[in-house]
Design an enzyme around this catalytic site. Structure first.
Site, short mmCIF file in Angstrom:
data_model
loop_
_atom_site.label_atom_id
_atom_site.label_comp_id
_atom_site.label_asym_id
_atom_site.label_seq_id
_atom_site.Cartn_x
_atom_site.Cartn_y
_atom_site.Cartn_z
N LYS A 20 0.88 -1.18 0.00
CA LYS A 20 0.00 0.00 0.00
C LYS A 20 0.91 1.22 0.00
CE LYS A 20 -3.53 2.28 2.87
NZ LYS A 20 -4.45 2.67 1.81
N THR A 23 -2.68 6.70 0.19
CA THR A 23 -3.89 6.73 0.99
C THR A 23 -4.76 7.84 0.42
OG1 THR A 23 -4.82 6.86 3.23
CG2 THR A 23 -2.92 8.27 2.78
N GLU A 73 -3.21 0.84 -3.70
CA GLU A 73 -3.91 0.57 -2.44
C GLU A 73 -3.97 -0.94 -2.14
OE1 GLU A 73 -5.31 2.34 -0.04
OE2 GLU A 73 -5.90 4.29 -0.82
#
Length: 102
Positions: A20, A23, A73
Site C-alpha cells: 500500500k 492513501t 492501495e
C-alpha cells in the site's frame, strides 16, 4: 516532532510490506507536504507501527480513480471505491497522498 497519520488495522500489513503506497483522504487530512515524515499509528488503538515519507498530495474525485490507484492501495478498483464510500459517505472530492516507508 513528526506529525501523525492513522490507518485502520486492516491496512497495517500492506503498509509494512510496501504493498500500500497511497492513501486517499478527505480535505481534513490534505495538509501534508511532500518531503514530510509522518508517524503512522493504528486508528483503533493509537499504536505506532512505522514512519512514512510523503511523496505527493494530489486532489482527485471519486470518479477519477483508476486501476493504478487501486493497485497502489493493494485492492481492486471496485473494492477501493467501496472502502472510500464506507469511510467518507457522500463525499466526492479527495486527496491522494503517495508515500513510502522510511
Amino acid at each position: 516532532m513528526n506529525r501523525e497519520i492513522t490507518f485502520f488495522r486492516r491496512f497495517e500489513a500492506d503498509i509494512l510490506a510496501s504493498r500500500k503506497t497511497i492513501t486517499i483522504r478527505d480535505s481534513s487530512e490534505s495538509d501534508f507536504r511532500p518531503g514530510e515524515i509522518l508517524r503512522v499509528c493504528r486508528n483503533e488503538d493509537g499504536v505506532f507501527f512505522c514512519n512514512i515519507l510523503v511523496k505527493s498530495v494530489t486532489p482527485i474525485t471519486l470518479d477519477a480513480l483508476t486501476e493504478r490507484h487501486a493497485e497502489q492501495e493493494n485492492m481492486s478498483l471496485d473494492e477501493l471505491k467501496k472502502v472510500i464510500k464506507d469511510i467518507y459517505p457522500g463525499l466526492e472530492q479527495f486527496y491522494v497522498i503517495e508515500f513510502t516507508r522510511c
